[in-house]
Design a protein around this motif. Structure first.
Motif, PDB file in Angstrom:
ATOM      1  N   CYS A  85      20.918   7.866 -15.165  1.00  0.00           N
ATOM      2  CA  CYS A  85      21.313   9.065 -15.916  1.00  0.00           C
ATOM      3  C   CYS A  85      20.435   9.226 -17.156  1.00  0.00           C
ATOM      4  O   CYS A  85      20.018  10.345 -17.496  1.00  0.00           O
ATOM      5  CB  CYS A  85      22.780   8.967 -16.331  1.00  0.00           C
ATOM      6  N   GLY A  86      20.147   8.108 -17.836  1.00  0.00           N
ATOM      7  CA  GLY A  86      19.267   8.178 -18.995  1.00  0.00           C
ATOM      8  C   GLY A  86      17.870   8.636 -18.636  1.00  0.00           C
ATOM      9  O   GLY A  86      17.260   9.443 -19.362  1.00  0.00           O
ATOM     10  N   ASP A  87      17.350   8.151 -17.514  1.00  0.00           N
ATOM     11  CA  ASP A  87      16.012   8.558 -17.090  1.00  0.00           C
ATOM     12  C   ASP A  87      15.978  10.032 -16.689  1.00  0.00           C
ATOM     13  O   ASP A  87      14.992  10.733 -16.946  1.00  0.00           O
ATOM     14  CB  ASP A  87      15.549   7.684 -15.925  1.00  0.00           C
ATOM     15  N   ALA A  88      17.049  10.496 -16.052  1.00  0.00           N
ATOM     16  CA  ALA A  88      17.126  11.923 -15.714  1.00  0.00           C
ATOM     17  C   ALA A  88      17.178  12.773 -16.984  1.00  0.00           C
ATOM     18  O   ALA A  88      16.582  13.859 -17.044  1.00  0.00           O
ATOM     19  CB  ALA A  88      18.352  12.194 -14.841  1.00  0.00           C
ATOM     20  N   THR A  89      17.855  12.259 -18.005  1.00  0.00           N
ATOM     21  CA  THR A  89      17.896  12.978 -19.286  1.00  0.00           C
ATOM     22  C   THR A  89      16.514  13.024 -19.928  1.00  0.00           C
ATOM     23  O   THR A  89      16.109  14.049 -20.497  1.00  0.00           O
ATOM     24  CB  THR A  89      18.897  12.306 -20.242  1.00  0.00           C
ATOM     25  N   PRO A 146       8.286  13.267  -9.964  1.00  0.00           N
ATOM     26  CA  PRO A 146       9.660  13.274  -9.443  1.00  0.00           C
ATOM     27  C   PRO A 146      10.337  11.939  -9.731  1.00  0.00           C
ATOM     28  O   PRO A 146       9.675  10.887  -9.718  1.00  0.00           O
ATOM     29  CB  PRO A 146       9.464  13.492  -7.947  1.00  0.00           C
ATOM     30  N   LEU A 147      11.614  11.962  -9.991  1.00  0.00           N
ATOM     31  CA  LEU A 147      12.330  10.743 -10.375  1.00  0.00           C
ATOM     32  C   LEU A 147      12.158   9.619  -9.355  1.00  0.00           C
ATOM     33  O   LEU A 147      11.819   8.489  -9.710  1.00  0.00           O
ATOM     34  CB  LEU A 147      13.818  11.054 -10.557  1.00  0.00           C
ATOM     35  N   VAL A 186      19.093  11.421  -5.508  1.00  0.00           N
ATOM     36  CA  VAL A 186      20.211  12.372  -5.580  1.00  0.00           C
ATOM     37  C   VAL A 186      20.092  13.269  -6.805  1.00  0.00           C
ATOM     38  O   VAL A 186      20.218  14.506  -6.714  1.00  0.00           O
ATOM     39  CB  VAL A 186      21.556  11.613  -5.599  1.00  0.00           C
ATOM     40  N   MET A 187      19.822  12.677  -7.970  1.00  0.00           N
ATOM     41  CA  MET A 187      19.718  13.469  -9.197  1.00  0.00           C
ATOM     42  C   MET A 187      18.510  14.391  -9.174  1.00  0.00           C
ATOM     43  O   MET A 187      18.562  15.517  -9.677  1.00  0.00           O
ATOM     44  CB  MET A 187      19.642  12.543 -10.412  1.00  0.00           C
ATOM     45  N   GLY A 188      17.408  13.906  -8.602  1.00  0.00           N
ATOM     46  CA  GLY A 188      16.231  14.755  -8.497  1.00  0.00           C
ATOM     47  C   GLY A 188      16.492  15.981  -7.660  1.00  0.00           C
ATOM     48  O   GLY A 188      16.055  17.095  -7.984  1.00  0.00           O
ATOM     49  N   ALA A 189      17.240  15.805  -6.563  1.00  0.00           N
ATOM     50  CA  ALA A 189      17.569  16.942  -5.698  1.00  0.00           C
ATOM     51  C   ALA A 189      18.566  17.880  -6.372  1.00  0.00           C
ATOM     52  O   ALA A 189      18.439  19.112  -6.284  1.00  0.00           O
ATOM     53  CB  ALA A 189      18.127  16.444  -4.373  1.00  0.00           C
ATOM     54  N   MET A 190      19.562  17.315  -7.069  1.00  0.00           N
ATOM     55  CA  MET A 190      20.620  18.126  -7.656  1.00  0.00           C
ATOM     56  C   MET A 190      20.168  18.935  -8.862  1.00  0.00           C
ATOM     57  O   MET A 190      20.506  20.108  -9.014  1.00  0.00           O
ATOM     58  CB  MET A 190      21.807  17.230  -8.063  1.00  0.00           C
ATOM     59  N   GLU A 235      15.429  19.968  -8.195  1.00  0.00           N
ATOM     60  CA  GLU A 235      14.921  20.486  -6.921  1.00  0.00           C
ATOM     61  C   GLU A 235      13.755  19.650  -6.394  1.00  0.00           C
ATOM     62  O   GLU A 235      12.744  20.185  -5.935  1.00  0.00           O
ATOM     63  CB  GLU A 235      14.515  21.958  -7.075  1.00  0.00           C
ATOM     64  N   GLU A 236      13.914  18.330  -6.470  1.00  0.00           N
ATOM     65  CA  GLU A 236      12.903  17.400  -5.970  1.00  0.00           C
ATOM     66  C   GLU A 236      13.405  16.816  -4.650  1.00  0.00           C
ATOM     67  O   GLU A 236      14.445  16.157  -4.605  1.00  0.00           O
ATOM     68  CB  GLU A 236      12.658  16.280  -6.980  1.00  0.00           C
ATOM     69  N   PHE A 237      12.646  17.053  -3.585  1.00  0.00           N
ATOM     70  CA  PHE A 237      13.055  16.600  -2.254  1.00  0.00           C
ATOM     71  C   PHE A 237      11.906  15.806  -1.627  1.00  0.00           C
ATOM     72  O   PHE A 237      10.956  16.400  -1.096  1.00  0.00           O
ATOM     73  CB  PHE A 237      13.435  17.792  -1.371  1.00  0.00           C
ATOM     74  N   PRO A 238      11.958  14.468  -1.696  1.00  0.00           N
ATOM     75  CA  PRO A 238      10.887  13.667  -1.088  1.00  0.00           C
ATOM     76  C   PRO A 238      10.857  13.851   0.418  1.00  0.00           C
ATOM     77  O   PRO A 238      11.902  13.975   1.065  1.00  0.00           O
ATOM     78  CB  PRO A 238      11.262  12.226  -1.469  1.00  0.00           C
ATOM     79  N   ASP A 239       9.647  13.879   0.995  1.00  0.00           N
ATOM     80  CA  ASP A 239       9.534  14.027   2.445  1.00  0.00           C
ATOM     81  C   ASP A 239       9.755  12.683   3.135  1.00  0.00           C
ATOM     82  O   ASP A 239       9.959  11.645   2.497  1.00  0.00           O
ATOM     83  CB  ASP A 239       8.184  14.633   2.817  1.00  0.00           C
TER      84      ASP A 239
END
Length: 294
Positions: free
Chosen positions: A17-21, A90-91, A246-250, A253-257
């Motif tokens: 959560c901290g890294d996403a922040t 991306p995260l 999960v956080m990247g997608a939510m 909008e980061e979706f790894p292939d």
């Protein structure tokens, strides 16, 4: 032990959560400013890692100041590079590169500590590198400064682990945690002065939240290792790749292939195998306090 493992999962979720922040505010503030404010707020929960039998006077008197200075330098540099990595990549991709850390620990153990490294651990090193190639795909995708920053975080984390092998049994945990946060506040505070810009009002809730969850995560890790050994708790750190995906997608909008996800899995498996082999060959996982790598 189960309570310790659950607390560790909660701690690494807090770190994610901290890294996403960091990622959310990083593009709106200079790097050093982000590091300063997050570290400053994170100090508050980290103060609760002091044991009742320790006095505040002794907490700030390290037993091995030289090695603690190396720990402070590697932790501070890793934090700065982490801000660069999370704000430009991306995260999940940043985590995949940062989780090269056990690979660097193996290499540094061979070069610096002259430990004997068997073929299985070297095979894990190769597997981790292959995983990173699948994630980054040089020649097919643009290589960004964040990629080098994330690898730098892994190197700084590996240096920290090597130093903690010596410091872990003797230094107080609040000293090891607090020293890095104080160093991060001082270094980032000085470096942010030339380009300082006051954070806007809407950023303050994110800054406070980011700092608090990072400090809380350190606190949770300390409690986790009181219920379970560091060797039992450490593998839970790889849950951060799941949280990051999960956080990247939510939120971003980061979706790894599929290829990137295979590479992340390979890096994770290689890192876990490396840790298991380290545990069999040495006793350091039981002696070293479990701290945030960067």
């Amino acid at each position: 032990m189960q309570a310790g493992i659950l607390l560790a999962f909660a701690a690494y979720f807090s770190f994610a959560c901290g890294d996403a922040t960091l990622k959310a505010i990083g593009h709106r503030l200079p790097v050093f400013e982000v590091g300063f404010f997050i570290s400053l707020v994170a100090l508050l929960p980290a103060l609760f890692t002091k044991r009742p039998e320790d006095s505040w006077t002794n907490v700030f008197v390290p037993k091995r100041p030289g090695l603690l200075a190396v720990r402070m330098a590697s932790g501070t540099m890793g934090g700065i590079l982490g801000v660069v990595a999370f704000t430009t990549l991306p995260l999940a991709e940043a985590y995949a590169l940062i989780f090269l850390l056990p690979i660097f620990v193996t290499v540094f153990s061979f070069v610096v500590l002259k430990e004997e490294i068997g073929w299985r651990r070297w095979l894990a090193v190769i597997g981790g590198l292959v995983g990173v190639v699948l994630v980054v795909r040089p020649g097919f995708r643009e290589i960004l400064p964040g990629h080098f920053a994330a690898v730098g975080v892994a190197i700084c984390g590996a240096i920290t682990v090597i130093v903690l092998r010596v410091l872990g049994p003797s230094e107080r945990r609040v000293t090891l945690i607090g020293a890095v946060l104080v160093a991060a506040v001082v270094v980032n505070g000085v470096l942010m002065i030339p380009d300082f810009q006051a954070p806007s009002g809407d950023l303050w809730p994110l800054i406070v939240f980011g700092g608090l969850v990072v400090g809380l995560a350190h606190l949770l890790l300390v409690f986790a290792t009181r219920f379970a050994s560091a060797a039992r708790v450490a593998p839970t750190q790889y849950s951060q790749i799941i949280w990051a995906t999960v956080m990247g997608a939510m939120f971003f909008e980061e979706f790894p292939d599929l290829i990137a996800m295979i590479g992340m899995a390979l890096v994770g498996v290689s890192g876990l195998f490396t840790f298991v082999r380290e545990k069999e060959k040495t006793v350091w996982p039981q002696k070293t306090p479990l701290l945030r790598n960067r």
